[in-house]
Design an enzyme around this catalytic site. Structure first.
Site, PDB file in Angstrom:
ATOM      1  N   ASN A 188       0.865  -1.181   0.000  1.00  0.00           N
ATOM      2  CA  ASN A 188       0.000   0.000   0.000  1.00  0.00           C
ATOM      3  C   ASN A 188       0.902   1.232   0.000  1.00  0.00           C
ATOM      4  OD1 ASN A 188       0.813   0.488   2.708  1.00  0.00           O
ATOM      5  ND2 ASN A 188      -0.904  -0.706   3.507  1.00  0.00           N
ATOM      6  N   ALA A 190       1.632   3.495   2.278  1.00  0.00           N
ATOM      7  CA  ALA A 190       2.509   3.625   3.447  1.00  0.00           C
ATOM      8  C   ALA A 190       3.673   2.642   3.351  1.00  0.00           C
ATOM      9  CB  ALA A 190       1.711   3.395   4.729  1.00  0.00           C
ATOM     10  N   GLU A 191       3.396   1.422   2.920  1.00  0.00           N
ATOM     11  CA  GLU A 191       4.455   0.417   2.768  1.00  0.00           C
ATOM     12  C   GLU A 191       5.409   0.803   1.644  1.00  0.00           C
ATOM     13  OE1 GLU A 191       1.630  -3.275   4.323  1.00  0.00           O
ATOM     14  OE2 GLU A 191       1.733  -2.764   2.199  1.00  0.00           O
ATOM     15  N   ASP A 257      -5.815  -8.080   1.999  1.00  0.00           N
ATOM     16  CA  ASP A 257      -5.807  -9.541   1.834  1.00  0.00           C
ATOM     17  C   ASP A 257      -6.739  -9.956   0.709  1.00  0.00           C
ATOM     18  OD1 ASP A 257      -4.171  -9.651   4.085  1.00  0.00           O
ATOM     19  OD2 ASP A 257      -5.819 -10.120   5.449  1.00  0.00           O
TER      20      ASP A 257
END
Length: 304
Positions: A188, A190-191, A257
């Site tokens: 995502n 942020a990742e 997920d």
């Protein structure tokens, strides 16, 4: 034509929801008192990915770590009831990861996490187990929640490439090199920042993601961006941006997920990458409209 089998490897957990009503504040401290009504349980993390894959008509094996405790038995029942073939390494030295949420009127009041770092022999055993399963699974999904199951992710990716498997990775943390050589990486925003550093605008985002894809020698980099949809960066193709299909955001728990599972399910059934991404986007849009960690079925996706 039957879809290719998919192997899911990673951190599994038991999500528990304690629901009740709040009618007063505690006289002991300024906190609400939850009058307990009922509990329900769902599979989280890699187990949720596997269950979503099975619900989308996939043929799924889950390789994961569990403790030797009551939570492990409850999690096993949820997984097997959902049609997933479970291959678990049981570890008496570590508790099964749990997330316990106290809920009133479908609003979270508090989350309690129960987790232990698995010992090295357990993570090594999972790595060995997953390596043995790779030859029978053309597609492999790594669901990394940073709980320790994928301590040997770099080694597993290397073996997956050697076996001709296509590996899809949901990353965690800032150790970017451990994902080197994945077929597809799905962070995502942020990742993605943790892996590649910040950017100032859309052009900066595109340049940073293109550089990250090249640095890690990924075939595809798919960034999930919440209300901005998804952005796909591929080798030898221009970037593609897919608008979000969320009708109403109710709860984002587990939406990543679901997106990962749908992506793997459609790729394993022979769909091209862009169509698989569009279906993953639609599945995530359905997931955020549900309460808690949720499964999206093939019939729901067809009817959406």
């Amino acid at each position: 034509m039957s879809p290719d089998p998919v192997l899911v490897v990673g951190d599994s957990m038991l999500d528990r929801y304690w629901e009740g009503s709040v009618e007063r504040i505690s006289p002991e401290a300024p906190v609400p008192v939850l009058r307990f009504g009922r509990e329900h349980q769902r599979a989280g993390g890699a187990a949720n990915v596997a269950l979503n894959l099975a619900a989308l008509d996939g043929h799924v094996t889950l390789a994961t770590l569990m403790g030797q405790d009551e939570a492990a038995q409850q999690l096993r029942e949820l997984i097997e009831h959902g049609g997933v073939r479970l291959r678990a390494v049981l570890c008496a030295q570590a508790a099964t990861t749990q997330k316990i949420r106290t809920v009133c009127r479908r609003q979270q009041l508090l989350r309690i996490d129960i987790e232990d770092a698995p010992p090295p022999d357990a993570t090594r055993a999972l790595c060995t187990l997953a390596q043995a399963l790779l030859p029978a699974h053309p597609w492999v999904v790594f669901s990394d929640y940073g709980k320790g199951a994928l301590r040997h992710c770099d080694e597993l990716l290397q073996e997956a490439r050697a076996q001709g498997c296509r590996a899809l990775v949901d990353p965690k943390g800032s150790d970017v090199e451990r994902y080197h050589g994945a077929w597809l990486l799905k962070p995502n925003e942020a990742e993605a920042r943790a892996l590649a550093g910040p950017w100032a605008d859309e052009q900066g985002f595109a340049e940073t993601m293109a550089a990250l894809r090249a640095r890690l020698r990924l075939r595809h980099l798919l960034v999930t961006r919440g209300e901005r949809g998804m952005s796909l960066f591929s080798e030898d193709l221009p970037p593609r941006h897919i608008a979000t299909e969320a009708r109403e955001v109710y709860d984002v728990s587990g939406a990543g997920d679901t997106a990962l599972a749908a992506l793997a399910a459609f790729l394993a059934s022979g769909q091209p990458i862009e169509e698989a991404v569009r279906q993953a986007n639609r599945a995530a849009g359905l997931a955020v409209g549900k309460f808690g960690t949720a499964v999206v079925s093939a019939s729901e996706l067809r009817g959406s």
